[in-house]
Write a protein that holds these residues in place. Structure first.
Motif, PDB file in Angstrom:
ATOM      1  N   VAL A 157     -53.691 -28.944   5.915  1.00 21.36           N
ATOM      2  CA  VAL A 157     -53.043 -27.706   6.322  1.00 21.36           C
ATOM      3  C   VAL A 157     -53.985 -26.829   7.139  1.00 21.36           C
ATOM      4  O   VAL A 157     -53.622 -26.294   8.182  1.00 21.36           O
ATOM      5  N   THR A 158     -55.217 -26.678   6.672  1.00 22.59           N
ATOM      6  CA  THR A 158     -56.168 -25.788   7.340  1.00 22.59           C
ATOM      7  C   THR A 158     -57.008 -26.569   8.338  1.00 22.59           C
ATOM      8  O   THR A 158     -57.018 -27.801   8.345  1.00 22.59           O
ATOM      9  N   ALA A 183     -61.817 -21.506   7.847  1.00 25.74           N
ATOM     10  CA  ALA A 183     -63.178 -20.986   7.777  1.00 25.74           C
ATOM     11  C   ALA A 183     -63.645 -20.674   6.362  1.00 25.74           C
ATOM     12  O   ALA A 183     -64.831 -20.769   6.057  1.00 25.74           O
ATOM     13  N   ARG A 184     -62.707 -20.306   5.478  1.00 27.96           N
ATOM     14  CA  ARG A 184     -63.079 -19.993   4.097  1.00 27.96           C
ATOM     15  C   ARG A 184     -62.463 -20.994   3.111  1.00 27.96           C
ATOM     16  O   ARG A 184     -62.402 -20.740   1.912  1.00 27.96           O
ATOM     17  N   THR A 185     -62.059 -22.126   3.626  1.00 27.24           N
ATOM     18  CA  THR A 185     -61.353 -23.109   2.812  1.00 27.24           C
ATOM     19  C   THR A 185     -62.313 -24.107   2.174  1.00 27.24           C
ATOM     20  O   THR A 185     -63.303 -24.515   2.785  1.00 27.24           O
ATOM     21  N   VAL A 186     -62.001 -24.522   0.962  1.00 25.08           N
ATOM     22  CA  VAL A 186     -62.642 -25.681   0.336  1.00 25.08           C
ATOM     23  C   VAL A 186     -61.542 -26.700   0.060  1.00 25.08           C
ATOM     24  O   VAL A 186     -60.508 -26.374  -0.513  1.00 25.08           O
ATOM     25  N   ARG A 187     -61.772 -27.947   0.493  1.00 23.12           N
ATOM     26  CA  ARG A 187     -60.783 -29.015   0.380  1.00 23.12           C
ATOM     27  C   ARG A 187     -61.322 -30.106  -0.546  1.00 23.12           C
ATOM     28  O   ARG A 187     -62.509 -30.426  -0.506  1.00 23.12           O
ATOM     29  N   TYR A 188     -60.417 -30.704  -1.317  1.00 22.01           N
ATOM     30  CA  TYR A 188     -60.793 -31.755  -2.256  1.00 22.01           C
ATOM     31  C   TYR A 188     -59.925 -32.987  -2.012  1.00 22.01           C
ATOM     32  O   TYR A 188     -58.709 -32.883  -1.864  1.00 22.01           O
ATOM     33  N   SER A 190     -59.629 -36.797  -3.828  1.00 26.20           N
ATOM     34  CA  SER A 190     -60.161 -37.580  -4.955  1.00 26.20           C
ATOM     35  C   SER A 190     -60.562 -38.989  -4.559  1.00 26.20           C
ATOM     36  O   SER A 190     -61.420 -39.600  -5.197  1.00 26.20           O
ATOM     37  N   GLY A 191     -59.930 -39.540  -3.537  1.00 24.05           N
ATOM     38  CA  GLY A 191     -60.278 -40.892  -3.116  1.00 24.05           C
ATOM     39  C   GLY A 191     -59.449 -41.976  -3.763  1.00 24.05           C
ATOM     40  O   GLY A 191     -59.675 -43.155  -3.501  1.00 24.05           O
ATOM     41  N   SER A 192     -58.494 -41.611  -4.604  1.00 23.33           N
ATOM     42  CA  SER A 192     -57.609 -42.629  -5.180  1.00 23.33           C
ATOM     43  C   SER A 192     -56.679 -43.160  -4.098  1.00 23.33           C
ATOM     44  O   SER A 192     -56.580 -42.603  -2.996  1.00 23.33           O
ATOM     45  N   LYS A 193     -55.956 -44.223  -4.387  1.00 21.45           N
ATOM     46  CA  LYS A 193     -55.152 -44.906  -3.377  1.00 21.45           C
ATOM     47  C   LYS A 193     -54.071 -44.018  -2.779  1.00 21.45           C
ATOM     48  O   LYS A 193     -53.673 -44.203  -1.630  1.00 21.45           O
ATOM     49  N   THR A 194     -53.579 -43.060  -3.537  1.00 23.06           N
ATOM     50  CA  THR A 194     -52.483 -42.218  -3.052  1.00 23.06           C
ATOM     51  C   THR A 194     -52.891 -40.748  -2.951  1.00 23.06           C
ATOM     52  O   THR A 194     -52.040 -39.875  -2.858  1.00 23.06           O
ATOM     53  N   SER A 195     -54.184 -40.478  -2.982  1.00 25.94           N
ATOM     54  CA  SER A 195     -54.635 -39.089  -3.018  1.00 25.94           C
ATOM     55  C   SER A 195     -54.384 -38.374  -1.704  1.00 25.94           C
ATOM     56  O   SER A 195     -54.331 -38.984  -0.637  1.00 25.94           O
ATOM     57  N   HIS A 196     -54.214 -37.061  -1.786  1.00 28.83           N
ATOM     58  CA  HIS A 196     -54.080 -36.205  -0.613  1.00 28.83           C
ATOM     59  C   HIS A 196     -54.953 -34.978  -0.818  1.00 28.83           C
ATOM     60  O   HIS A 196     -55.402 -34.680  -1.915  1.00 28.83           O
ATOM     61  N   TRP A 197     -55.160 -34.259   0.269  1.00 26.86           N
ATOM     62  CA  TRP A 197     -56.011 -33.076   0.209  1.00 26.86           C
ATOM     63  C   TRP A 197     -55.397 -31.997  -0.689  1.00 26.86           C
ATOM     64  O   TRP A 197     -54.205 -31.734  -0.637  1.00 26.86           O
ATOM     65  N   ILE A 198     -56.261 -31.386  -1.471  1.00 32.35           N
ATOM     66  CA  ILE A 198     -55.937 -30.150  -2.166  1.00 32.35           C
ATOM     67  C   ILE A 198     -56.812 -29.075  -1.526  1.00 32.35           C
ATOM     68  O   ILE A 198     -58.038 -29.206  -1.497  1.00 32.35           O
ATOM     69  N   GLU A 199     -56.184 -28.032  -0.990  1.00 33.73           N
ATOM     70  CA  GLU A 199     -56.913 -27.048  -0.195  1.00 33.73           C
ATOM     71  C   GLU A 199     -56.793 -25.648  -0.806  1.00 33.73           C
ATOM     72  O   GLU A 199     -55.704 -25.209  -1.175  1.00 33.73           O
TER      73      GLU A 199
END
Length: 599
Positions: A157-158, A183-188, A190-199
């Motif tokens: 998204v960001t 600019a102030r975002t932290v994104r995560y 997980s690296g699993s097969k179906t993971s997506h960004w959590i922002e």
């Protein structure tokens, strides 16, 4: 659809006109043309291909064997393989994920359409310059399968342009900062097969554009600097209810008219302090007491950080002594540009890049820089530590500096650097690529020992044709000299299964490996190394680390199998918690890496 504006409001504002990297000339959002279909051709056995059996569909040579240049005689100089015609996104940021061996590639969100679409329901809205909601249905991040070249679009998204990153103790990719909405975002991820960004768009206390991120012994990340950010902060914060930022005047004092201290080189020293290098100066800094421990001598010759964009690495850490009072830590800084290079490049004058390297033992009481000279000048290059303990320099240019249209004369020739060889024998030029990899190019060491190379976008738009250096979506693999096809069968193979097994600090670790043709192994021919994969962007590989473990016992168990007992790193100061690749190196040939976790 996803909406967001800044940290407080509910939809994203993505300006059409942006500031360029250094100066305030506005430019419009690009429109892309070209094929958006990822490469799906068959992948030929690379070692057959390196012998000249493969060709691309358009008749160009797809694979290149470095030994062919001398009629098959002499030392193998490496080989190149084109593994994909389309990465989907321009690989501005790159990181290898643990366990899955997939690579995440991330680009800017403001360059217009990428080469791969998101599904309709994943589109995001942004506010155009006319105040009208517009729709972005293009991916700006992908997960790249290093075996099949398949890509999985990742919704972001960001805007992650100019962000930092690293792998957390549990293997999650943590990416901080960026441009505009990011600019102030932290994104995560997980690296699993179906993971997506959590922002989390308000997770940082300050805007972080071109900052550096490094994991600490306690598992937190420190995020240092950024454009006009003379401070640092931590992820996560100790008290989540408060924003805390710490001033670092060293960054202000190393700033010049085009900055030249962005993306500072940061390494965790073996004593738990941080080595921070910016522009041409460096300090040893305690992130707990927030004090400068010592100031190192100036590295003469020019500027080394963005936009001058030299290369730097922490040299392999030797752990042969089980209880040393001081574990040596040594850094190397190579290439870069003169301080005025960016200003002149704006006028079309491209200065020759720096050709020297500075090397310094940062744990020595009388630490001083020792100079060496590379075979060719290099700016915007990548520096990767190989499983053998050697370093690989690749990508970049011979003239100019980082920035839009700020460089010329691509440096096509990788260089191998052997830090333990005599000073006159450390540099070796390897097989050249045919693809210019300049601004916004990246690379990553893969578990099989190959180097994944992607990216390059020298303009503030996507240009896939009709320009001297087009935006690159092709992906290559480079085969270093230790992957000589004539010696590949001699590589060790680790048979120990580490899946789910934790390595404990200071404890013994037994590894079983197999050799096909060797019946006896000398300890002097053997190394066991642990590699922390980095987050690479803009010429710097954050959190990269190689440890050479102390060997305590070697037993021949028969049938070509050997059991080696090594000692794990003594503390999190030496090896921060997280995932590492373990390699067994015999006579200079590394095994494929095996993932393990230390905590």
């Amino acid at each position: 659809m996803v909406f967001s504006l800044g940290c407080e409001m509910a939809f994203q504002f993505q300006p059409i006109f942006l500031l360029p990297l250094f100066f305030s000339h506005a430019f419009t959002q690009p429109i892309l043309f070209g094929d958006h279909t990822p490469f799906k051709g068959p992948l030929i056995d690379p070692f057959i291909a390196l012998l000249g059996e493969g060709n691309s569909e358009n008749g160009d040579k797809k694979y290149s064997d470095g030994s062919k240049e001398n009629g098959g005689k002499g030392e193998y100089k490496g080989g190149w393989e084109l593994v994909s015609h389309n990465s989907g996104v321009m690989a501005m940021h790159m990181v290898l994920l643990p366990r899955t061996n997939k690579v995440v590639m991330v680009e800017a969100a403001n360059f217009g359409p990428s080469q791969v679409r998101l599904s309709r329901w994943k589109c995001r809205l942004f506010l155009s310059k006319w105040g009208i909601n517009d729709e972005d249905c293009w991916a700006h991040a992908v997960e790249y399968n290093t075996k099949t070249a398949a890509i999985r679009p990742l919704k972001m998204v960001t805007n992650a342009w100019g962000s930092s990153g690293g792998l957390s103790a549990n293997g999650t990719l943590v990416q901080a900062g960026g441009w505009s909405s990011g600019a102030r975002t932290v994104r995560y991820l997980s690296g699993s097969k179906t993971s997506h960004w959590i922002e989390y768009s308000c997770a940082l206390s300050r805007k972080r554009w071109y900052s550096t991120q490094h994991i600490l012994p306690d598992g937190r990340f420190v995020v240092i600097g950024g454009r006009r950010m003379f401070n640092y902060e931590f992820i996560p914060r100790r008290k989540k209810s408060t924003f805390k930022v710490f001033k670092l005047t060293f960054l202000e004092r190393t700033t010049d008219h085009v900055e030249n201290n962005l993306y500072p080189f940061v390494f965790l020293s073996t004593d738990g302090n941080l080595f921070i290098f910016a522009n041409n100066r460096s300090i040893l800094f305690n992130p707990i007491t927030h004090k400068i421990i010592r100031r190192f001598p100036i590295l003469s010759g020019g500027s080394r950080n963005y936009p001058a964009s030299g290369m730097s690495a922490l040299l392999p850490i030797q752990l042969h002594n089980p209880n040393p009072k001081v574990i040596r830590a040594e850094v190397i800084v190579c290439g870069g540009a003169r301080p005025e290079a960016a200003k002149l490049a704006e006028k079309g004058v491209y200065l020759t890049a720096l050709q020297d390297c500075g090397r310094m033992e940062i744990t020595a009481a009388n630490a001083t820089w020792t100079k060496e000279v590379m075979p060719t000048p290099r700016v915007m290059g990548d520096m990767l530590v190989l499983p053998t303990g050697d370093l690989l320099m690749l990508n970049g240019a011979k003239r100019g500096t980082s920035g839009w249209n700020f460089a010329d004369d691509p440096n096509y020739v990788p260089v191998l650097y052997k830090p333990d060889s005599p000073i006159t024998q450390r540099f070796t030029e390897l097989k050249a690529t045919s693809i210019a990899r300049m601004y916004h190019s990246t690379s990553a060491l893969l578990p099989d020992g190959t180097i994944l190379v992607a990216g390059s976008n020298t303009k503030n738009y996507y240009f896939t044709r009709g320009t001297k250096y087009p935006t690159e979506f092709r992906v290559e693999k480079f085969y270093p000299p230790y992957l000589d096809p004539l010696r590949v069968s001699d590589r060790p193979k680790i048979e120990t299964k580490f899946k789910g097994k934790m390595v404990k600090y200071g404890k013994g670790l037994r590894i079983v490996f197999k050799l096909k043709t060797i019946l006896r192994v000398k300890l002097s021919d053997l190394k066991v190394t642990m590699y922390a994969p980095p987050f690479t962007t803009h010429g710097f590989s954050m959190n990269q680390r190689l440890l050479i473990l102390a060997i305590r016992q070697l037993i021949n168990t028969g049938g070509g199998r050997f059991r080696v007992r090594v000692v794990a790193p003594p503390s999190a100061k030496v090896a921060p918690p997280g995932y590492y690749l373990i390699f067994v190196v015999h006579q200079g040939l590394p095994s494929p890496g095996v993932w393990t976790k230390i905590h």
